[in-house]
Design a protein around this motif. Sequence first.
Motif, PDB file in Angstrom:
ATOM      1  N   UNK A 103      26.130  22.799  26.014  1.00  0.00           N
ATOM      2  CA  UNK A 103      27.162  21.803  25.730  1.00  0.00           C
ATOM      3  C   UNK A 103      28.400  21.963  26.600  1.00  0.00           C
ATOM      4  N   UNK A 104      28.504  23.090  27.295  1.00  0.00           N
ATOM      5  CA  UNK A 104      29.668  23.294  28.159  1.00  0.00           C
ATOM      6  C   UNK A 104      29.351  24.320  29.233  1.00  0.00           C
ATOM      7  N   UNK A 105      29.842  24.049  30.439  1.00  0.00           N
ATOM      8  CA  UNK A 105      29.705  24.982  31.557  1.00  0.00           C
ATOM      9  C   UNK A 105      31.062  25.105  32.237  1.00  0.00           C
ATOM     10  N   UNK A 106      31.520  26.337  32.393  1.00  0.00           N
ATOM     11  CA  UNK A 106      32.759  26.584  33.104  1.00  0.00           C
ATOM     12  C   UNK A 106      32.541  27.701  34.128  1.00  0.00           C
ATOM     13  N   UNK A 107      33.170  27.569  35.274  1.00  0.00           N
ATOM     14  CA  UNK A 107      33.051  28.600  36.303  1.00  0.00           C
ATOM     15  C   UNK A 107      34.406  28.836  36.960  1.00  0.00           C
ATOM     16  N   UNK A 108      34.532  30.002  37.558  1.00  0.00           N
ATOM     17  CA  UNK A 108      35.777  30.372  38.233  1.00  0.00           C
ATOM     18  C   UNK A 108      35.445  31.292  39.396  1.00  0.00           C
ATOM     19  N   UNK A 109      36.100  31.057  40.530  1.00  0.00           N
ATOM     20  CA  UNK A 109      35.897  31.865  41.731  1.00  0.00           C
ATOM     21  C   UNK A 109      37.190  32.600  42.050  1.00  0.00           C
ATOM     22  N   UNK A 110      37.062  33.881  42.376  1.00  0.00           N
ATOM     23  CA  UNK A 110      38.257  34.632  42.741  1.00  0.00           C
ATOM     24  C   UNK A 110      37.853  35.847  43.569  1.00  0.00           C
ATOM     25  N   UNK A 111      38.827  36.406  44.266  1.00  0.00           N
ATOM     26  CA  UNK A 111      38.587  37.616  45.043  1.00  0.00           C
ATOM     27  C   UNK A 111      38.450  38.806  44.090  1.00  0.00           C
ATOM     28  N   UNK A 112      37.576  39.735  44.459  1.00  0.00           N
ATOM     29  CA  UNK A 112      37.341  40.934  43.655  1.00  0.00           C
ATOM     30  C   UNK A 112      38.056  42.103  44.305  1.00  0.00           C
ATOM     31  N   UNK A 113      38.870  42.804  43.531  1.00  0.00           N
ATOM     32  CA  UNK A 113      39.693  43.872  44.096  1.00  0.00           C
ATOM     33  C   UNK A 113      39.245  45.274  43.698  1.00  0.00           C
ATOM     34  N   UNK A 114      38.239  45.371  42.830  1.00  0.00           N
ATOM     35  CA  UNK A 114      37.712  46.671  42.420  1.00  0.00           C
ATOM     36  C   UNK A 114      36.386  46.893  43.137  1.00  0.00           C
ATOM     37  N   UNK A 115      36.257  47.997  43.836  1.00  0.00           N
ATOM     38  CA  UNK A 115      35.034  48.294  44.577  1.00  0.00           C
ATOM     39  C   UNK A 115      33.873  48.528  43.623  1.00  0.00           C
ATOM     40  N   UNK A 116      32.660  48.274  44.117  1.00  0.00           N
ATOM     41  CA  UNK A 116      31.473  48.529  43.301  1.00  0.00           C
ATOM     42  C   UNK A 116      31.251  50.032  43.151  1.00  0.00           C
ATOM     43  N   UNK A 117      31.103  50.478  41.903  1.00  0.00           N
ATOM     44  CA  UNK A 117      30.792  51.863  41.596  1.00  0.00           C
ATOM     45  C   UNK A 117      29.730  51.856  40.510  1.00  0.00           C
ATOM     46  N   UNK A 118      28.559  52.432  40.777  1.00  0.00           N
ATOM     47  CA  UNK A 118      27.493  52.434  39.771  1.00  0.00           C
ATOM     48  C   UNK A 118      27.983  53.007  38.442  1.00  0.00           C
ATOM     49  N   UNK A 119      27.698  52.286  37.367  1.00  0.00           N
ATOM     50  CA  UNK A 119      28.103  52.727  36.043  1.00  0.00           C
ATOM     51  C   UNK A 119      29.456  52.213  35.595  1.00  0.00           C
TER      52      UNK A 119
END
Length: 229
Positions: A65-81
């Motif tokens: 019934x509803x779809x919302x999306x948002x795009x933004x820059x990611x500032x935290x590096x990928x770290x497993x866990x």
Amino acid sequence: MKSKIMEVFDGIQSDLSHKIRLKNSFAREDIRLIAGVDLAYWEEGEATVACCCICVLDFSTKKIIEIKSLIDEVNVAYMPGYLSFRELPLIMQTFKKLSNDPDLVMFDGNGYLHPRNMGIATHASFHLNKSTIGIAKSYLKINSVDFIMPSNNVGAFTDIVINRIVYGRALRTHKNVKPIFVSCGNWIDIDTATEITLELINNESRLPIPVRQADLETKKIKRRKSLLF
């Protein structure tokens, strides 16, 4: 050796883990709206960008019934866990765009099935104050424990037991199709999480409808944006 930021993240996850409750905080008949959440990442020049998509489903009709999306820059590096620290800011901002207030949230990712029981579905529950379920497409091995393949029947499952505790389930949602991995996020038990997941499976995918739709939407946006870079 862990970095200072990882030690900080460890502390946060440890504090929250003591507050996890793998019991239903709701009555089944009160579940009306269920949201599915997924993110996709790509590069724009030197920046890492992500799109979060949330799809809200009417549990009675099984319709989005509803779809919302948002795009933004990611500032935290990928770290497993520690994926939740990377994804939560964008997830929370996207939730603010919703017109509907979901009663339950399903994440494309793990919940209790995590080395510190703090996958994205569990961690996000404390910020959203909602019951959550983790739905993973691939298995996250913890303490060298493999999962046991469930029998080739719809609804068959095997529990993933680590340190004599059920962390999640390998669940067969279609015959002759790979299982998915269901885990509690928070304020829900594993049997209810499994039952609700199975109720939201259709012929199009092994994933429950709201998670599948969120996955499709993020992939569509990623393809469109990636053509520009």
